[in-house]
Scaffold this active site. Structure first.
Site, PDB file in Angstrom:
ATOM      1  N   GLY A  67      -6.070 -10.253  19.273  1.00 52.42           N
ATOM      2  CA  GLY A  67      -6.117 -10.127  17.702  1.00 52.42           C
ATOM      3  C   GLY A  67      -4.793 -11.125  16.996  1.00 52.42           C
ATOM      4  N   GLY A 115      -8.359  -7.149  22.073  1.00 55.24           N
ATOM      5  CA  GLY A 115      -9.268  -7.815  21.273  1.00 55.24           C
ATOM      6  C   GLY A 115     -10.435  -8.367  22.000  1.00 55.24           C
ATOM      7  N   GLU A 138      -1.037  -3.294  25.233  1.00 52.51           N
ATOM      8  CA  GLU A 138      -0.708  -3.075  23.339  1.00 52.51           C
ATOM      9  C   GLU A 138       0.709  -2.104  23.687  1.00 52.51           C
ATOM     10  OE1 GLU A 138      -4.287  -2.502  24.258  1.00 52.51           O
ATOM     11  OE2 GLU A 138      -4.832  -4.451  22.606  1.00 52.51           O
ATOM     12  N   ASP A 146      -6.592  -0.297  21.422  1.00 51.40           N
ATOM     13  CA  ASP A 146      -8.201  -0.119  20.717  1.00 51.40           C
ATOM     14  C   ASP A 146      -9.019  -1.038  21.271  1.00 51.40           C
ATOM     15  OD1 ASP A 146      -7.085  -2.947  19.804  1.00 51.40           O
ATOM     16  OD2 ASP A 146      -7.179  -2.078  17.626  1.00 51.40           O
TER      17      ASP A 146
HETATM   18  C1  QUE Z   1      -0.126  -7.422  23.075  1.00 46.26           C
HETATM   19  C2  QUE Z   1      -1.075  -8.022  22.562  1.00 46.26           C
HETATM   20  C3  QUE Z   1      -1.430  -9.041  22.102  1.00 46.26           C
HETATM   21  C4  QUE Z   1      -0.350 -10.094  23.102  1.00 46.26           C
HETATM   22  C5  QUE Z   1       0.300  -9.569  23.338  1.00 46.26           C
HETATM   23  C6  QUE Z   1       0.734  -8.813  24.080  1.00 46.26           C
HETATM   24  C7  QUE Z   1      -1.844  -9.665  21.292  1.00 46.26           C
HETATM   25  C8  QUE Z   1      -2.603 -11.135  21.192  1.00 46.26           C
HETATM   26  C9  QUE Z   1      -1.420 -12.278  21.896  1.00 46.26           C
HETATM   27  C10 QUE Z   1      -1.527 -13.329  21.843  1.00 46.26           C
HETATM   28  C11 QUE Z   1      -2.604 -14.382  20.849  1.00 46.26           C
HETATM   29  C12 QUE Z   1      -1.921 -15.875  21.091  1.00 46.26           C
HETATM   30  C13 QUE Z   1      -1.405 -16.706  21.929  1.00 46.26           C
HETATM   31  C14 QUE Z   1      -0.649 -15.611  23.052  1.00 46.26           C
HETATM   32  C15 QUE Z   1      -0.683 -14.335  22.823  1.00 46.26           C
HETATM   33  O1  QUE Z   1      -0.791 -11.160  22.484  1.00 46.26           O
HETATM   34  O2  QUE Z   1      -2.999  -8.851  20.467  1.00 46.26           O
HETATM   35  O3  QUE Z   1      -0.783 -16.274  24.215  1.00 46.26           O
HETATM   36  O4  QUE Z   1      -1.550 -17.984  22.138  1.00 46.26           O
HETATM   37  O5  QUE Z   1      -3.634 -11.724  20.549  1.00 46.26           O
HETATM   38  O6  QUE Z   1       1.709  -7.658  24.288  1.00 46.26           O
HETATM   39  O7  QUE Z   1      -2.273  -7.226  21.445  1.00 46.26           O
END
Ligand code: QUE
Length: 356
Positions: A67, A115, A138, A146
């Site tokens: 997300g 997500g 998460e 979630d």
């Molecule tokens: C836990 C997460 C997310 C995460 C890392 C976590 C998450 C998420 C991203 C993410 C988003 C955009 C990017 C990227 C990583 O990392 O929800 O490299 O370009 O969107 O440890 O929940």
């Protein structure tokens, strides 16, 4: 629909096609993307032109990383309302996919985390490739697994789902197949042809998947499935940590090191979430619970600190509060899991199975 939209939706042949198109953020979901997907899925639900739905992503860099975490953390640092709106909308999409009356095919080609897992697991056909990396990471940012993780993960074999939830372990295609997270393995090079054939003859979906399917090779996790079931069998996070400490093996020690990096509070939240999810009467009831948890957790210090440490500053040195499992009390957990006022309760989108 323009080509620079964050989600591309169109009917090709008799296939409703949804393509995540936010490549710079690894297709991480925004509220608007979730709303767009729900709207088109509702339109297609009763549209006889659409036989099946194909869910994929543009470009080469993964299916969906999760997300819009920065937005969630910024909102949580204020009043958490924008974060709540995101969860409300995202969980409605998860539920719509879970109850969708037409076959959904999800192509998990590359990073499929958080997500992205919430979009893929409700799909009846879930394709992994050699590029698939699957995780629910998460607890490493003070959030909890979630998007239905509390429903899906305890329904995996043995204690594998709890292990994924607590450690945030990243697994590849062969393990996804072995655990039932993916239904098919297709080499990424075969995907363009497979997609073209699905669009040409969606009624032959399963024959096409079988024809393009190949062997992902042995499951590396097979060597540790018995350890997972034995060492993660305890009835609390503390009991699992004690079992890992008593075990003394290299694999167990590696799990302990991993758990030590996670938010103690969200480890306990995830444990209770999966316990409750295993007993939930239906998916909608469970998503209402996850929304209760999410509404609280985004405003707590661990989430803001976790996003700072892992996503923003990238020092990977979060300072958790409380900083030990013993410091997380039953009373704190009870507050996180408490029902919301009746006017704030999550409900599924009307119209589908389980709708209001
Ligand atoms: C836990 C997460 C997310 C995460 C890392 C976590 C998450 C998420 C991203 C993410 C988003 C955009 C990017 C990227 C990583 O990392 O929800 O490299 O370009 O969107 O440890 O929940």
């Amino acid at each position: 629909m323009s080509d620079d939209a964050e989600v591309l939706t169109r009917i090709e042949g008799r296939v409703g096609r949804i393509t995540l198109n936010r490549p710079k953020a690894l297709h991480a979901l925004t509220t608007a993307m979730c709303r767009t997907m729900s709207e088109v899925l509702v339109d297609w639900r009763g549209d006889p032109r659409v036989e099946i739905v194909l869910l994929d992503h543009s470009g080469e860099r993964g299916f969906c990383a999760g997300g819009d975490i920065r937005m969630l953390a910024e909102s949580g640092a204020r009043d958490g309302l924008e974060a709540r709106e995101f969860f409300f909308t995202e969980y409605r999409l998860n539920h719509l996919l879970f109850t969708y009356p037409k076959t959904v095919v999800a192509v998990m080609d590359g990073v499929t985390m958080g997500g992205g897992v919430g979009l893929a697991l409700p799909a009846a056909r879930r394709i992994a490739t050699e590029r698939t990396t699957f995780a629910m990471p998460e607890t490493g940012i003070g959030l909890f697994p979630d998007v239905g993780g509390g429903w899906h993960l305890p329904r995996l074999p043995g204690r594998a789902g709890l292990w994924l939830a607590l450690t945030g372990a990243r697994i590849k295609a062969a393990d996804c197949l072995a655990l039932g997270l993916a239904t098919h393995y297709v080499a990424s090079g075969a995907l363009p042809q497979l997609k073209a054939e699905i669009i040409a003859e969606p009624q032959n979906l399963d024959a096409l998947l079988a024809a393009h399917g190949s062997d992902p090779g042995p499951s590396p996790l097979a060597a540790h499935r018995a350890d997972i079931d034995r060492l993660f069998a305890g009835d609390s996070v503390e009991a699992i940590v004690a079992a890992l400490e008593a075990d003394g093996g290299d694999w167990g020690r590696a799990q302990l090191d991993t758990l030590a990096q996670k938010s103690p509070q969200t480890l306990k939240v995830a444990f209770r979430q999966l316990e409750l999810g295993a007993q939930a009467a239906d998916f909608a009831q469970h998503m209402a619970l996850e929304y209760q948890i999410g509404a609280r957790v985004v405003t707590l210090p661990d989430f803001i600190e976790g996003v700072r440490a892992v996503i923003i500053d990238k020092d990977n040195a979060p300072r958790w509060s409380p900083d030990s499992l013993a410091g997380v009390t039953r009373e704190q957990l009870d507050e996180i899991f408490a029902p919301l006022p009746s006017n704030q309760v999550w409900r599924p989108l009307p119209g589908g199975e389980g709708g209001v």
